[in-house]
Design a protein around this motif. Sequence first.
Motif, short mmCIF file in Angstrom:
data_model
loop_
_atom_site.label_atom_id
_atom_site.label_comp_id
_atom_site.label_asym_id
_atom_site.label_seq_id
_atom_site.Cartn_x
_atom_site.Cartn_y
_atom_site.Cartn_z
N LYS A 41 -23.63 20.41 0.23
CA LYS A 41 -22.82 20.52 1.44
C LYS A 41 -21.81 19.37 1.47
CE LYS A 41 -23.06 20.48 6.45
NZ LYS A 41 -23.90 20.38 7.62
N THR A 42 -20.57 19.65 1.93
CA THR A 42 -19.57 18.61 2.10
C THR A 42 -19.88 17.85 3.38
OG1 THR A 42 -17.90 19.91 0.94
CG2 THR A 42 -17.10 18.11 2.35
N ILE A 43 -20.19 16.56 3.24
CA ILE A 43 -20.57 15.73 4.38
C ILE A 43 -19.32 15.24 5.12
CG2 ILE A 43 -21.92 13.73 5.13
CD1 ILE A 43 -23.52 15.96 3.63
N THR A 44 -18.38 14.68 4.39
CA THR A 44 -17.11 14.24 4.98
C THR A 44 -15.96 14.71 4.09
OG1 THR A 44 -17.18 12.10 3.86
CG2 THR A 44 -18.06 12.16 6.09
N THR A 45 -14.89 15.09 4.75
CA THR A 45 -13.69 15.52 4.04
C THR A 45 -12.77 14.32 3.89
OG1 THR A 45 -13.90 17.72 5.00
CG2 THR A 45 -11.76 17.14 4.06
N GLY A 46 -12.20 14.18 2.72
CA GLY A 46 -11.30 13.06 2.44
C GLY A 46 -9.95 13.22 3.12
N SER A 47 -9.08 12.27 2.85
CA SER A 47 -7.73 12.32 3.43
C SER A 47 -6.72 11.85 2.39
CB SER A 47 -7.65 11.43 4.67
OG SER A 47 -7.94 10.09 4.33
N ALA A 48 -5.47 12.21 2.63
CA ALA A 48 -4.39 11.80 1.73
C ALA A 48 -4.13 10.31 1.89
CB ALA A 48 -3.13 12.59 2.05
N THR A 49 -3.80 9.67 0.79
CA THR A 49 -3.42 8.25 0.83
C THR A 49 -1.95 8.14 0.47
OG1 THR A 49 -4.09 7.94 -1.48
CG2 THR A 49 -5.75 7.46 0.20
N SER A 50 -1.29 7.18 1.05
CA SER A 50 0.15 7.01 0.84
C SER A 50 0.46 6.51 -0.57
CB SER A 50 0.71 5.99 1.84
OG SER A 50 0.52 6.46 3.15
N PRO A 51 1.67 6.85 -1.08
CA PRO A 51 2.09 6.27 -2.36
C PRO A 51 2.13 4.75 -2.27
CG PRO A 51 3.59 8.02 -1.66
CD PRO A 51 2.67 7.75 -0.52
N LEU A 52 1.89 4.09 -3.38
CA LEU A 52 1.82 2.63 -3.39
C LEU A 52 3.18 1.96 -3.31
CD1 LEU A 52 -0.81 2.28 -6.25
CD2 LEU A 52 -1.22 2.16 -3.78
N GLY A 53 4.22 2.63 -3.80
CA GLY A 53 5.53 1.99 -3.91
C GLY A 53 5.56 1.14 -5.17
#
Length: 152
Positions: A41-53
């Motif tokens: 089971k998926t416990i937590t869904t991830g999120s997008a991270t910003s480009p580093l530059g």
Amino acid sequence: DNDDCKVNICNHESTTVTGKKNATCTASGYSGDTVCNICTKTITTGSATSPLGHNLTDWSIQQEATCYENGVKIRNCNRCSYREIEDIPSLPHTDEDNDGYCDIDGADLYGPHTCMCHNKNIFVRKFFYPVARFFWKLFGFRQYCECGKAHY
């Protein structure tokens, strides 16, 4: 109340992060989803991270500017192959000591109309150039030879 139901309940004691993607200088990343290794089971869904530059180095001079040519400077990113290249504008001739010659490259700034580097006549070089240079300097004339130097 039923002991059989409690046996099938998962406590998610063993998990794994899946789908993680590191951000780059220009592309977004993803923190990844936390998934239970037992029940999947998926416990937590991830999120997008910003480009580093880009992480750029200081400018490095590749070619110094002169009175005749632009210079070149570059800087590189420490994380990827990105590179910035810029021109350094050519320098103006300067004559702070007012001797008629450029302080940077020694070019003759107020010479006569016949280029000294092409004229072999001793009379012209010894007498005419100094007199003509005096008057051109007096009236602020600055002329350049076909060879690109300001000495005629």
